[in-house]
Scaffold this motif. Sequence first.
Motif, PDB file in Angstrom:
ATOM      1  N   ALA A 196       0.804  -1.287   0.186  1.00 25.55           N
ATOM      2  CA  ALA A 196       0.014  -0.013  -0.016  1.00 25.55           C
ATOM      3  C   ALA A 196       0.703   1.122  -0.002  1.00 25.55           C
ATOM      4  CB  ALA A 196      -1.036   0.000   1.119  1.00 25.55           C
ATOM      5  N   ILE A 197       1.885   1.310   0.813  1.00 26.39           N
ATOM      6  CA  ILE A 197       2.567   2.599   1.061  1.00 26.39           C
ATOM      7  C   ILE A 197       3.781   2.410  -0.025  1.00 26.39           C
ATOM      8  CG2 ILE A 197       4.254   3.534   2.358  1.00 26.39           C
ATOM      9  CD1 ILE A 197       2.481   2.473   4.988  1.00 26.39           C
ATOM     10  N   ILE A 206       1.100 -10.524  -8.296  1.00 28.34           N
ATOM     11  CA  ILE A 206      -0.012 -10.794  -8.660  1.00 28.34           C
ATOM     12  C   ILE A 206       0.144 -11.630 -10.219  1.00 28.34           C
ATOM     13  CG2 ILE A 206      -2.431  -9.944  -9.826  1.00 28.34           C
ATOM     14  CD1 ILE A 206      -1.638  -7.415  -8.364  1.00 28.34           C
ATOM     15  N   GLY A 227       2.367   5.818  -4.528  1.00 28.98           N
ATOM     16  CA  GLY A 227       0.958   6.387  -4.428  1.00 28.98           C
ATOM     17  C   GLY A 227       1.010   7.377  -3.415  1.00 28.98           C
ATOM     18  N   SER A 255      -4.000   3.824  -3.708  1.00 30.39           N
ATOM     19  CA  SER A 255      -3.228   3.938  -2.376  1.00 30.39           C
ATOM     20  C   SER A 255      -3.064   2.802  -1.529  1.00 30.39           C
ATOM     21  CB  SER A 255      -3.317   5.253  -1.986  1.00 30.39           C
ATOM     22  OG  SER A 255      -2.471   5.202  -0.732  1.00 30.39           O
ATOM     23  N   LEU A 256      -4.400   1.936  -1.674  1.00 35.27           N
ATOM     24  CA  LEU A 256      -4.574   0.971  -0.671  1.00 35.27           C
ATOM     25  C   LEU A 256      -4.266  -0.246  -1.482  1.00 35.27           C
ATOM     26  CD1 LEU A 256      -7.955   1.798   1.012  1.00 35.27           C
ATOM     27  CD2 LEU A 256      -5.546   2.014   1.887  1.00 35.27           C
ATOM     28  N   ILE A 304      -0.368  -0.886 -14.387  1.00 39.01           N
ATOM     29  CA  ILE A 304       0.216  -0.194 -13.353  1.00 39.01           C
ATOM     30  C   ILE A 304       1.511  -0.171 -13.290  1.00 39.01           C
ATOM     31  CG2 ILE A 304      -0.054   0.285 -10.865  1.00 39.01           C
ATOM     32  CD1 ILE A 304      -2.864   0.092 -10.888  1.00 39.01           C
TER      33      ILE A 304
HETATM   34  N1  PFF Z   1      -0.641   1.102  -3.380  1.00 41.58           N
HETATM   35  C1  PFF Z   1       0.574   1.490  -4.178  1.00 41.58           C
HETATM   36  C2  PFF Z   1       0.977   2.936  -3.827  1.00 41.58           C
HETATM   37  O1  PFF Z   1       0.330   3.492  -3.269  1.00 41.58           O
HETATM   38  O2  PFF Z   1       1.984   3.231  -4.123  1.00 41.58           O
HETATM   39  C3  PFF Z   1       0.402   1.274  -5.603  1.00 41.58           C
HETATM   40  C4  PFF Z   1      -0.204  -0.077  -6.066  1.00 41.58           C
HETATM   41  C5  PFF Z   1       0.673  -1.317  -5.514  1.00 41.58           C
HETATM   42  C6  PFF Z   1      -1.233  -0.102  -6.410  1.00 41.58           C
HETATM   43  C7  PFF Z   1       0.170  -2.548  -5.813  1.00 41.58           C
HETATM   44  C8  PFF Z   1      -1.625  -1.526  -6.631  1.00 41.58           C
HETATM   45  C9  PFF Z   1      -1.397  -2.581  -6.525  1.00 41.58           C
HETATM   46  F1  PFF Z   1      -1.642  -3.639  -6.744  1.00 41.58           F
END
Ligand code: PFF
Length: 452
Positions: free
Chosen positions: A23-24, A328, A27, A228-229, A102
């Motif tokens: 998540a972190i 993934i 983003g 972000s999550l 992404i």
């Molecule tokens: N959540 C990550 C960020 O905020 O940098 C980006 C991200 C990672 C989006 C993994 C989606 C994902 F599956």
Amino acid sequence: MGNSERKGFASSFGAIAAAAGSAIGLGNIWRFPYTVGANGGGAFLCIYILFVFLLGVPLMMGELMVGRKAQKDVLGAYKVLSPTHKGWLSLGWLSLITAFLIYSFYSVVAGWTVNYVVLSASGRFMGETPAAISQIFAEFTSHPWIPVLYMGIFVALTAIIVTKGVQKGIEKSCKVLMPVLFILMFVLCIRSVTLPGASKGIDFLFNPDFSKINGGAILSALGQALFSLSLGMGCLVTYGSYIRKQDNLLKTSVVIASADTLIAVMSGVAIFPAVFAFGLSPASGPSLVYEVLPNVFNAMAFGTVFAVFFFLLLSIAALTSTISLLEILVAWGVEELHQSRTKATILCSTGIFLLGAVCALSFGPLSHITICGLTIFDLFDKLTATYFMPIGALALAVFIGWHLTKEETFDELSNSGSLKCSYYKAWRFIVRYIAPIALFVVLVAGSLGIEF
Ligand code: PFF
């Protein structure tokens, strides 16, 4: 990899650290400030926080639950949980496509970050004016091969860690680094808010002006919350499949969402006062952080040391996110296509590198190619965060709220009744009614550009 050999996270802390690591990332520190900046500041922040806690946490629990219940990759999960209604497989495919897109543009920004470690260490920004710093960014990102090289280094690094597997690679690297990043962000915030003229930035971020909000801004806030999550695209299905049955998914989700939001808000506090103090524009788009922060470091004692350390940690935060994006795809290759982990990693990473190169060059030699007025990089960014992830989240809400039965979801969340689940009724109400309706309305209103 058969189910019996499936290796998961070794502890609750490891699972939280890995999901928080996903998540972190960029983003929070790169995308959040420029999205807030482009959408008027404080009011956008309020809506963002509402989305994170009202929709984000319940959906995060649901997505983790799907993975843990199925013990499968994102496509396999929908196959197992919906053996008769094959239509749900399209949600798995959407997730895979979104992850691929992404990852390709995300790795470009991660490459910029690595290059900023090098530029900062060599003193390239030292003593430069804000205008000169913006110029350095523009020159570097439009270079015909340097951004591709750094992006490639990043993709290779991610691939090496992912080949090592879940426990050794992912869990270990996330445990230590997140707390250090937090401390550094804190120091940056202090420097930024004590700059002369900083109060304008604080006002911009925390003083909501709801007249600046329209359908498009609300959709952007939703997209940013999901991005972000790491929600609505199978990342948490994949990680959920590695989480132990006895872990409490409410606690896991609340901790992740809170840490993620805290870092995003801190990033806003570090950026906006500096934006105004140095006379820059909050709406300058993806370049914002890279143009603003070197000025803050220039205004600090030991600025170079801080800068190197900060961009290094940001690169690592990005790495823990790209690991989850690649995981993934690799989990799918291994479990659905029966490839070895190494082969799946190499194939996916090569594809990402090729698409990433196109994204990287869309700031330079390919900048003339635009679709609907957007460069390829901007198109991928907008398409995924603003449409694919909200659509994925909407479909996920319908899947967990309406397709899975009450018994199935209760059983999984409560670990067959052994965990207390007093929140269950409220959770189910949100995923059945509030989330699908809210997501649908925001998607339609946002896409049509409705003004309020
Ligand atoms: N959540 C990550 C960020 O905020 O940098 C980006 C991200 C990672 C989006 C993994 C989606 C994902 F599956």
